[in-house]
Design a protein around this motif. Structure first.
Motif, PDB file in Angstrom:
ATOM      1  N   UNK A 104       0.827  -1.207   0.000  1.00 27.12           N
ATOM      2  CA  UNK A 104       0.000   0.000   0.000  1.00 27.12           C
ATOM      3  C   UNK A 104       0.865   1.262   0.000  1.00 27.12           C
ATOM      4  N   UNK A 105       1.969   1.232   0.736  1.00 27.54           N
ATOM      5  CA  UNK A 105       2.863   2.390   0.782  1.00 27.54           C
ATOM      6  C   UNK A 105       3.511   2.646  -0.577  1.00 27.54           C
ATOM      7  N   UNK A 106       3.900   1.594  -1.278  1.00 23.10           N
ATOM      8  CA  UNK A 106       4.475   1.749  -2.625  1.00 23.10           C
ATOM      9  C   UNK A 106       3.447   2.385  -3.563  1.00 23.10           C
ATOM     10  N   UNK A 107       2.241   1.855  -3.565  1.00 22.22           N
ATOM     11  CA  UNK A 107       1.206   2.368  -4.463  1.00 22.22           C
ATOM     12  C   UNK A 107       0.817   3.800  -4.113  1.00 22.22           C
ATOM     13  N   UNK A 128      11.100   1.509 -22.262  1.00 23.57           N
ATOM     14  CA  UNK A 128      11.669   1.348 -20.928  1.00 23.57           C
ATOM     15  C   UNK A 128      12.143  -0.084 -20.727  1.00 23.57           C
ATOM     16  N   UNK A 129      13.375  -0.224 -20.178  1.00 24.20           N
ATOM     17  CA  UNK A 129      13.958  -1.552 -19.982  1.00 24.20           C
ATOM     18  C   UNK A 129      13.420  -2.235 -18.732  1.00 24.20           C
ATOM     19  N   UNK A 130      12.923  -1.479 -17.757  1.00 22.24           N
ATOM     20  CA  UNK A 130      12.358  -2.076 -16.546  1.00 22.24           C
ATOM     21  C   UNK A 130      10.844  -2.147 -16.694  1.00 22.24           C
ATOM     22  N   UNK A 131      10.264  -3.177 -16.078  1.00 26.31           N
ATOM     23  CA  UNK A 131       8.824  -3.390 -16.213  1.00 26.31           C
ATOM     24  C   UNK A 131       8.034  -2.906 -15.003  1.00 26.31           C
ATOM     25  N   UNK A 132       8.729  -2.515 -13.918  1.00 33.26           N
ATOM     26  CA  UNK A 132       8.059  -1.945 -12.745  1.00 33.26           C
ATOM     27  C   UNK A 132       8.886  -0.766 -12.246  1.00 33.26           C
ATOM     28  N   UNK A 133       8.202   0.292 -11.879  1.00 34.34           N
ATOM     29  CA  UNK A 133       8.894   1.491 -11.403  1.00 34.34           C
ATOM     30  C   UNK A 133       7.867   2.484 -10.874  1.00 34.34           C
ATOM     31  N   UNK A 134       8.349   3.440 -10.078  1.00 33.30           N
ATOM     32  CA  UNK A 134       7.538   4.591  -9.690  1.00 33.30           C
ATOM     33  C   UNK A 134       7.502   5.571 -10.860  1.00 33.30           C
ATOM     34  N   UNK A 135       6.386   6.301 -10.983  1.00 25.82           N
ATOM     35  CA  UNK A 135       6.301   7.326 -12.014  1.00 25.82           C
ATOM     36  C   UNK A 135       6.034   6.749 -13.395  1.00 25.82           C
ATOM     37  N   UNK A 136       6.703   7.364 -14.403  1.00 20.15           N
ATOM     38  CA  UNK A 136       6.539   6.949 -15.802  1.00 20.15           C
ATOM     39  C   UNK A 136       5.062   6.931 -16.192  1.00 20.15           C
ATOM     40  N   UNK A 137       4.431   8.084 -16.080  1.00 20.60           N
ATOM     41  CA  UNK A 137       2.988   8.183 -16.316  1.00 20.60           C
ATOM     42  C   UNK A 137       2.599   7.718 -17.709  1.00 20.60           C
ATOM     43  N   UNK A 138       3.435   7.975 -18.701  1.00 23.19           N
ATOM     44  CA  UNK A 138       3.092   7.592 -20.074  1.00 23.19           C
ATOM     45  C   UNK A 138       3.137   6.089 -20.292  1.00 23.19           C
ATOM     46  N   UNK A 139       3.719   5.351 -19.345  1.00 20.13           N
ATOM     47  CA  UNK A 139       3.865   3.904 -19.502  1.00 20.13           C
ATOM     48  C   UNK A 139       2.845   3.118 -18.687  1.00 20.13           C
ATOM     49  N   UNK A 182       3.776  -0.448 -16.923  1.00 24.69           N
ATOM     50  CA  UNK A 182       4.834  -0.331 -15.918  1.00 24.69           C
ATOM     51  C   UNK A 182       4.165   0.012 -14.592  1.00 24.69           C
ATOM     52  N   UNK A 183       4.074  -0.956 -13.703  1.00 25.98           N
ATOM     53  CA  UNK A 183       3.357  -0.784 -12.445  1.00 25.98           C
ATOM     54  C   UNK A 183       4.327  -0.528 -11.299  1.00 25.98           C
ATOM     55  N   UNK A 184       3.807   0.045 -10.227  1.00 24.07           N
ATOM     56  CA  UNK A 184       4.615   0.300  -9.021  1.00 24.07           C
ATOM     57  C   UNK A 184       4.334  -0.712  -7.920  1.00 24.07           C
ATOM     58  N   UNK A 185       3.570  -1.744  -8.216  1.00 24.25           N
ATOM     59  CA  UNK A 185       3.299  -2.758  -7.195  1.00 24.25           C
ATOM     60  C   UNK A 185       4.546  -3.604  -6.976  1.00 24.25           C
ATOM     61  N   UNK A 186       5.045  -3.690  -5.744  1.00 23.25           N
ATOM     62  CA  UNK A 186       6.315  -4.392  -5.502  1.00 23.25           C
ATOM     63  C   UNK A 186       6.116  -5.889  -5.301  1.00 23.25           C
TER      64      UNK A 186
END
Length: 424
Positions: free
Chosen positions: A239-242, A327-338, A342-346
């Motif tokens: 929840x904190x990540x999201x 983008x080479x990573x599939x999860x990250x904070x931000x990157x609104x256009x992706x 690209x999710x921020x769920x850890x």
């Protein structure tokens, strides 16, 4: 007889005069085409010819001809026939050359740039992030010797420093639980995302844990089973990540950030990550255990997740897999256009600390792209064997130098956490 002779002499004289006139006229007609312009249009004297003295043999307009490039034209202008007759073809030739040069320049002119419209964001918010103006002020090298941890960070050679870290030590939440939080962050597209996450994520984790503990203490339901506490902490971390990601996206700021974090609570170690930052456990026997798995576009399960949500993954000529060719990573904070690909769920894992757990190495991909997990644990173990504590900053600097010596051009941040202190 006399009259006949006179007639013959008169006829001969008339014939001679006629022949002389014909010969004179023929030579004039012969030389006239050589001195006349190619155009058949009758030359009209320019207005200034009426004002110029008769002794001027060079037309004033001929002075505009480039000296040294059209010398033949100047010679033709100074010839006995009227100068105005030859000015028109000379200037026309000079104009054709100028037009040809202009056409060549137009053909070599680069295409016009297409500038995209500005990004819409909240009033008063810089679309490149509040930290964009301070990127050049970030130190090239950072060394931190903290309580139970150490850190070394060095900027890469390609861009401004985009790594960051966050630490919360010896924090007590309601109910008496002691916890500590450690995080390493790797930004992309500027420092806006990494600065925001470094400031907010740890606080949001503590707040989520406090809220979960308070709700659990105030509940009148029977005590949950022993595994519920684990699920509660994991849910709070997610929840904190999201929440952190949502807060960052609400500002309308560009960029993104990867993260690897460790939370120690009541003797349990919770490790979470998004992206390619990594956490590795060093045991007493010297073995290295990776506690995280990099979220890259090349992972099969990540590719299926992205494609099921309407996105795609492709491999470029360099052999790097990317989400939406970007983008080479599939999860990250931000990157609104992706979003939502690209999710921020850890991914979160839990491990009970034992005397065998010696230290934790948390670092950005600038290290892991050149140094293996076992090599990192070996370097820290060697520093401990040399009568240096595992939390010594020297081991972090050694790992940074090792990655640089192997050609790493990226930002490198290495944090070593002493886990033995949580067992006392």
């Amino acid at each position: 007889m006399l009259h006949g002779v006179r007639f013959l002499l008169s006829a001969a004289a008339a014939f001679a005069r006629l022949a002389h006139a014909i010969v004179s006229t023929g030579w004039a007609l012969f030389f006239m085409p050589l001195c006349s312009p190619t155009s058949t249009t009758t030359a009209v004297p320019a207005p200034w010819q009426h004002l110029q003295p008769a002794r001027s043999k060079v037309h004033p307009a001929a002075l505009a001809v480039d000296d040294g490039k059209d010398q033949l034209a100047l010679q033709a202008v100074s010839s006995p026939p009227p100068a105005a007759v030859v000015v028109v073809p000379v200037l026309k030739q000079h104009g054709d050359r100028a037009a040809e040069k202009t056409a060549k320049a137009a053909r070599g002119k680069p295409p016009r740039l297409s500038i995209p419209p500005p990004v819409a964001c909240a009033p008063g918010v810089d679309p490149f992030g509040a930290a964009a103006d301070r990127e050049t002020d970030v130190a090239t090298e950072v060394e931190v010797q903290g309580e139970g941890f150490c850190l070394a960070s060095r900027r890469g050679v390609r861009h401004a420093m985009e790594d960051g870290y966050g630490v919360i030590t010896d924090h007590t939440i309601e109910g008496g639980s002691q916890l500590a939080f450690y995080g390493v962050y790797d930004g992309h597209g500027g420092r806006a995302a990494v600065d925001f996450v470094a400031d907010k994520l740890g606080k949001n984790v503590v707040a989520a844990l406090a809220a979960a503990t308070t709700s659990g203490l105030s509940s009148s339901s029977p005590p949950p089973p022993p595994t519920s506490d684990e699920d509660e902490v994991v849910a709070a971390i997610r929840a904190a990540y999201l929440t952190t990601d949502s807060e960052f996206l609400s500002q309308g700021v560009r960029g993104g950030a990867c993260a690897a974090t460790a939370l120690v609570k009541d003797g349990d170690l919770y490790v979470a990550n998004v992206g390619d930052c990594r956490a590795v456990l060093g045991s007493r026997g010297g073995a290295a255990t990776a506690l995280t798995s990099d979220h890259t576009a090349g992972r099969e399960d990540e590719r299926r997740r992205i494609e099921s949500s309407g996105g795609y993954v492709s491999c470029g000529s360099s052999g790097v897999w990317r989400v939406q060719d970007c983008l080479a990573v599939s999860r990250a904070f931000g990157d609104a256009s992706m979003k939502p690909w690209v999710t921020s769920e850890p991914e979160v894992s839990r491990r009970r600390l034992t005397p065998d757990c010696r230290f934790l190495v948390v670092a950005s991909d600038g290290l892991w792209n050149k140094v293996s997990c076992q090599e990192a644990v070996d370097a820290v173990s060697a520093a401990a064997a040399a009568a240096a504590p595992s939390s010594s900053v020297g081991s972090c600097k050694e790992l940074v130098a090792l990655a640089r010596s192997r050609g790493s051009r990226d930002d490198i941040t290495v944090m070593v956490v002493d886990l033995q202190r949580f067992l006392q």
